[in-house]
Design a protein around this motif. Structure first.
Motif, mmCIF file in Angstrom:
data_model
loop_
_atom_site.group_PDB
_atom_site.id
_atom_site.type_symbol
_atom_site.label_atom_id
_atom_site.label_comp_id
_atom_site.label_asym_id
_atom_site.label_seq_id
_atom_site.Cartn_x
_atom_site.Cartn_y
_atom_site.Cartn_z
ATOM 1 N N MET A 228 0.730 -0.533 0.204
ATOM 2 C CA MET A 228 0.308 -0.446 0.130
ATOM 3 C C MET A 228 1.046 1.318 0.255
ATOM 4 N N ILE A 229 0.490 2.261 -1.185
ATOM 5 C CA ILE A 229 1.255 3.207 -0.607
ATOM 6 C C ILE A 229 0.277 4.679 -0.994
ATOM 7 N N PRO A 230 0.996 5.917 -1.439
ATOM 8 C CA PRO A 230 0.130 7.366 -1.127
ATOM 9 C C PRO A 230 -0.273 7.077 -2.525
ATOM 10 N N LYS A 231 -1.379 7.679 -3.304
ATOM 11 C CA LYS A 231 -1.622 7.472 -4.272
ATOM 12 C C LYS A 231 -0.821 7.778 -5.710
ATOM 13 N N SER B 285 2.675 7.952 -4.751
ATOM 14 C CA SER B 285 4.072 7.620 -4.847
ATOM 15 C C SER B 285 4.482 7.193 -5.979
ATOM 16 N N LEU C 208 2.165 5.904 8.330
ATOM 17 C CA LEU C 208 2.006 6.210 6.495
ATOM 18 C C LEU C 208 1.436 7.590 6.509
ATOM 19 N N ARG C 209 0.060 7.146 7.152
ATOM 20 C CA ARG C 209 -0.252 8.842 6.374
ATOM 21 C C ARG C 209 0.548 9.701 6.889
ATOM 22 N N LEU D 53 -7.834 1.514 3.043
ATOM 23 C CA LEU D 53 -8.482 1.569 1.541
ATOM 24 C C LEU D 53 -9.943 2.830 1.599
ATOM 25 N N ASN E 211 -6.742 8.575 -0.344
ATOM 26 C CA ASN E 211 -5.179 8.717 -0.892
ATOM 27 C C ASN E 211 -4.211 7.955 -1.290
ATOM 28 N N PHE E 212 -4.578 6.904 -0.720
ATOM 29 C CA PHE E 212 -3.561 5.330 -1.032
ATOM 30 C C PHE E 212 -4.239 4.500 -2.173
ATOM 31 N N LYS E 213 -3.368 4.267 -2.080
ATOM 32 C CA LYS E 213 -3.818 2.164 -3.545
ATOM 33 C C LYS E 213 -3.409 1.086 -2.747
#
Ligand code: GLU
Length: 268
Positions: free
Chosen positions: A135-138, A140, A187-188, A206, A211-213
């Motif tokens: 999982m990563i920020p969109k 990234s 992460l946030r 999610l 804001n993440f994917k």
């Protein structure tokens, strides 16, 4: 002579007290877990409080999720009442000690069945198949597991994903947390660059924050099982749980629970 007899009686009494306390040797074994549960009238179940949609606390402070429905249904079928369960919070790192110490009868907590764990606890048959994802920020640029090398990655201590990261991306910098809530908060707050765990748990995050994917790859197979204390004492309970799971599979109950919790979360 009299003194000797007194001495012998004292020794025998001490031995019996010792045997009784330690539970070893001459005294009968403690009763099987299934019987203990029936006598007590409820199951002590270890579940997650931080792993939506499998085990979490909702807005009304109620414990909810896939694992909770699963255990309630098992309780209904074994004890005749879905509410004959006392839930207790476990985390990825303390769920095995909760079983071995006997503080819970079983654990249903997004727990992967694997050989390493099978040396310490027993598992039911699998009831769900998850897979490790990222999982990563969109925003990234991370696209693969490889890209995690040199990056700070949130993991939860005691999870398979923590273990796997060291072989899948050996140069990644793991940042360990006790709970998934804390791993996601980091992460946030951009204190980590990514988070790796099961697709199920990522899907839960999610649903709350777009804001993440989740990257499309799955790097492992994570078959979830219910865990029990190893050995004879819990064998009967484990067998009954397996029969119950089989019934729930063939009469559609398991599918209903899967759909209830996963449809909105995972698009596989
Ligand atoms: N299923 C994995 C495990 O058992 C990851 C999820 C968790 O931490 O519970 O370790």
């Amino acid at each position: 002579m009299k003194k000797n007899i007194k001495q012998i009686i004292i020794s025998i009494t001490a031995l019996l007290v010792f045997v009784n306390i330690t539970g070893c040797g001459l005294m009968p074994e403690s009763k099987p877990l299934l019987q203990a549960i029936k006598d007590r009238g409820y199951i002590k179940a270890g579940v997650k409080y931080d792993s939506k949609p499998f085990g979490f606390i909702d807005q009304d402070q109620q414990i909810k999720g896939f694992d909770i429905d699963l255990i309630k249904e098992i309780s209904r079928r074994i004890l005749g009442d879905a509410d004959s369960v006392k839930f207790q919070q476990v985390t990825s790192s303390n769920r095995i000690p909760s079983i071995t110490s006997g503080s819970v009868d079983l654990v249903a907590a997004t727990m992967t069945i694997n050989n390493k764990r099978k040396r310490i606890v027993d598992f039911s048959d699998p009831y769900y198949m998850a897979g490790q994802a990222i999982m990563i920020p969109k925003t990234s640029g991370i696209k693969t597991m490889e890209n995690l090398n040199g990056k700070r990655v949130s993991v939860v201590l005691g999870s398979t994903s923590e273990q796997n990261l060291s072989t899948l991306a050996p140069k990644a910098i793991p940042v360990g947390f006790k709970t998934y809530t804390d791993a996601f908060s980091a992460l946030r707050a951009h204190r980590t660059d990514a988070l790796t765990t099961d697709d199920t748990i990522i899907a839960g995050f999610l649903a709350e924050d777009n804001n993440f994917k989740m990257l499309p790859n799955r790097y492992t197979q994570e078959p979830y099982g219910i865990a029990f204390k190893k050995g004879k004492g819990s064998r009967e309970l484990k067998e009954l749980v397996n029969i119950t799971l089989e019934e729930m599979q063939s009469d559609g109950t398991l599918d209903r629970i899967r759909k209830k919790w996963m449809v909105n979360y995972i698009k596989k």
